[in-house]
Design a protein around this motif. Structure first.
Motif, PDB file in Angstrom:
ATOM      1  N   ALA A 120      60.298  25.670  76.592  1.00 51.68           N
ATOM      2  CA  ALA A 120      59.725  26.600  75.621  1.00 51.68           C
ATOM      3  C   ALA A 120      59.199  25.858  74.399  1.00 51.68           C
ATOM      4  O   ALA A 120      59.612  24.737  74.091  1.00 51.68           O
ATOM      5  N   SER A 121      58.285  26.526  73.709  1.00 47.64           N
ATOM      6  CA  SER A 121      57.803  26.089  72.400  1.00 47.64           C
ATOM      7  C   SER A 121      58.169  27.159  71.384  1.00 47.64           C
ATOM      8  O   SER A 121      58.400  28.315  71.748  1.00 47.64           O
ATOM      9  N   HIS A 122      58.208  26.783  70.118  1.00 43.28           N
ATOM     10  CA  HIS A 122      58.528  27.789  69.103  1.00 43.28           C
ATOM     11  C   HIS A 122      57.829  27.481  67.793  1.00 43.28           C
ATOM     12  O   HIS A 122      57.347  26.368  67.559  1.00 43.28           O
ATOM     13  N   ILE A 123      57.783  28.506  66.969  1.00 44.34           N
ATOM     14  CA  ILE A 123      57.339  28.378  65.581  1.00 44.34           C
ATOM     15  C   ILE A 123      58.505  28.855  64.726  1.00 44.34           C
ATOM     16  O   ILE A 123      58.974  29.986  64.879  1.00 44.34           O
ATOM     17  N   LEU A 124      58.989  27.993  63.860  1.00 47.19           N
ATOM     18  CA  LEU A 124      60.137  28.296  62.999  1.00 47.19           C
ATOM     19  C   LEU A 124      59.671  28.516  61.567  1.00 47.19           C
ATOM     20  O   LEU A 124      58.905  27.710  61.029  1.00 47.19           O
ATOM     21  N   ALA A 211      65.300  35.357  77.834  1.00 51.06           N
ATOM     22  CA  ALA A 211      64.842  36.701  78.204  1.00 51.06           C
ATOM     23  C   ALA A 211      63.366  36.722  78.585  1.00 51.06           C
ATOM     24  O   ALA A 211      62.880  37.711  79.143  1.00 51.06           O
ATOM     25  N   LEU A 212      62.653  35.635  78.308  1.00 48.37           N
ATOM     26  CA  LEU A 212      61.210  35.593  78.540  1.00 48.37           C
ATOM     27  C   LEU A 212      60.868  35.138  79.953  1.00 48.37           C
ATOM     28  O   LEU A 212      61.597  34.363  80.568  1.00 48.37           O
ATOM     29  N   GLN A 213      59.719  35.600  80.435  1.00 49.92           N
ATOM     30  CA  GLN A 213      59.112  35.058  81.640  1.00 49.92           C
ATOM     31  C   GLN A 213      58.157  33.939  81.227  1.00 49.92           C
ATOM     32  O   GLN A 213      57.727  33.858  80.069  1.00 49.92           O
ATOM     33  N   VAL A 214      57.815  33.064  82.175  1.00 50.14           N
ATOM     34  CA  VAL A 214      56.894  31.969  81.873  1.00 50.14           C
ATOM     35  C   VAL A 214      55.565  32.544  81.377  1.00 50.14           C
ATOM     36  O   VAL A 214      54.999  33.459  81.983  1.00 50.14           O
ATOM     37  N   GLY A 215      55.090  32.027  80.248  1.00 46.54           N
ATOM     38  CA  GLY A 215      53.847  32.488  79.652  1.00 46.54           C
ATOM     39  C   GLY A 215      54.017  33.603  78.644  1.00 46.54           C
ATOM     40  O   GLY A 215      53.080  33.930  77.910  1.00 46.54           O
ATOM     41  N   GLU A 216      55.212  34.172  78.568  1.00 47.66           N
ATOM     42  CA  GLU A 216      55.469  35.293  77.663  1.00 47.66           C
ATOM     43  C   GLU A 216      55.870  34.783  76.280  1.00 47.66           C
ATOM     44  O   GLU A 216      56.485  33.724  76.150  1.00 47.66           O
ATOM     45  N   ILE A 217      55.519  35.551  75.254  1.00 45.01           N
ATOM     46  CA  ILE A 217      55.838  35.203  73.868  1.00 45.01           C
ATOM     47  C   ILE A 217      56.768  36.267  73.299  1.00 45.01           C
ATOM     48  O   ILE A 217      56.544  37.468  73.478  1.00 45.01           O
ATOM     49  N   SER A 218      57.806  35.832  72.617  1.00 47.25           N
ATOM     50  CA  SER A 218      58.806  36.751  72.078  1.00 47.25           C
ATOM     51  C   SER A 218      58.306  37.452  70.826  1.00 47.25           C
ATOM     52  O   SER A 218      57.327  37.035  70.196  1.00 47.25           O
ATOM     53  N   GLU A 219      59.011  38.501  70.461  1.00 44.99           N
ATOM     54  CA  GLU A 219      58.918  39.022  69.106  1.00 44.99           C
ATOM     55  C   GLU A 219      59.745  38.085  68.222  1.00 44.99           C
ATOM     56  O   GLU A 219      60.258  37.065  68.681  1.00 44.99           O
ATOM     57  N   VAL A 220      59.905  38.400  66.962  1.00 44.43           N
ATOM     58  CA  VAL A 220      60.670  37.537  66.061  1.00 44.43           C
ATOM     59  C   VAL A 220      62.144  37.553  66.457  1.00 44.43           C
ATOM     60  O   VAL A 220      62.726  38.618  66.684  1.00 44.43           O
ATOM     61  N   VAL A 221      62.742  36.367  66.578  1.00 42.64           N
ATOM     62  CA  VAL A 221      64.173  36.243  66.838  1.00 42.64           C
ATOM     63  C   VAL A 221      64.789  35.385  65.734  1.00 42.64           C
ATOM     64  O   VAL A 221      64.102  34.576  65.101  1.00 42.64           O
TER      65      VAL A 221
END
Length: 234
Positions: A120-124, A211-221
């Motif tokens: 995964a990648s993220h923005i913090l 909880a994500l599928q490949v290619g999916e982007i989360s809401e804010v966690v």
């Protein structure tokens, strides 16, 4: 069925079954304390307990679990009765009142399963409640200390909207991470965290990522580090 255990289905599940190497999460109640199959020795539903997660098929749990849960579908509830050599054998488990060479009974509900590792990648975006009030672009935490949790969420939701309307979401995510993420993975790897398993990340982040599928982007966690949006890439 193995000679080491038997399984009786209480509630049928649906869909596929886990495979060796998957991370599985179950509710379980174990019976057989002091050789009494009506006496509980442990349950994930006891106060202070929570669903149990383990990697299946790798010998990290007793054989009756390793083999029996592989036969279950998501949502299935079953009773697995384990012979001593498929449970705790001659050593027992004295801390739980399990005597040597005990037959044990487990009521198990398969809640979920999936790969034991993901990428995964993220923005913090850090804020005043982050455990470390500094980042590569705010070394003294001047802006971070002034930023509320709500402010961090608003910033991330702005990024999320920008990503959602983009024709190349992955590239837009990477560009924002490189410039704006408070994690050093931003400028270093465009937010890419590589492969990680359960227990490698903080709990809030782990829950959101898995909880994500490949290619999916989360809401804010949220995690102890701050607030994130996550894109699963593998």
């Amino acid at each position: 069925m193995s000679s080491g255990y038997t399984k009786s289905i209480l509630v049928a599940g649906v869909g596929q079954k886990p495979k060796k190497g998957d991370s599985v999460t179950v509710h379980c109640t174990g019976m057989g304390k002091n050789r009494d199959l009506n006496q509980k020795f442990w349950s994930t539903k006891d106060p202070g307990q929570e669903p149990f997660t383990f990697t299946i098929g790798e010998g990290k749990v007793i054989p009756a679990w390793d083999e029996g849960v592989l036969t279950m579908q998501k949502g299935e509830k079953a009773v697995i009765t384990a012979q001593p050599h498929y449970a705790y054998g001659a050593r027992g488990f004295p801390a739980w009142g399990i005597m040597p060479n005990s037959v044990l009974k487990f009521e198990i509900e398969l809640l979920s399963f999936g790969p034991s590792k993901i990428k995964a990648s993220h923005i913090l975006v850090k804020h005043e409640k982050s455990r470390r009030l500094a980042s590569w672009k705010d070394e003294n935490g001047v802006e971070i200390k002034k930023r509320s949790v709500a402010d961090a969420h608003a910033i991330l939701n702005g990024y999320l909207n920008e990503i959602k309307i983009s024709q190349d979401k992955k590239a837009t995510f990477a560009a924002i991470a490189s410039k704006h993420s408070d994690c050093s993975s931003g400028p270093r790897n465009q937010g890419d965290l590589g492969w990680f398993g359960r227990g490698d990340m903080q709990k809030g982040f782990e829950k959101g990522a898995f909880a994500l599928q490949v290619g999916e982007i989360s809401e804010v966690v949220n995690s102890g580090s701050g607030s994130h949006i996550i894109m699963r890439t593998g």
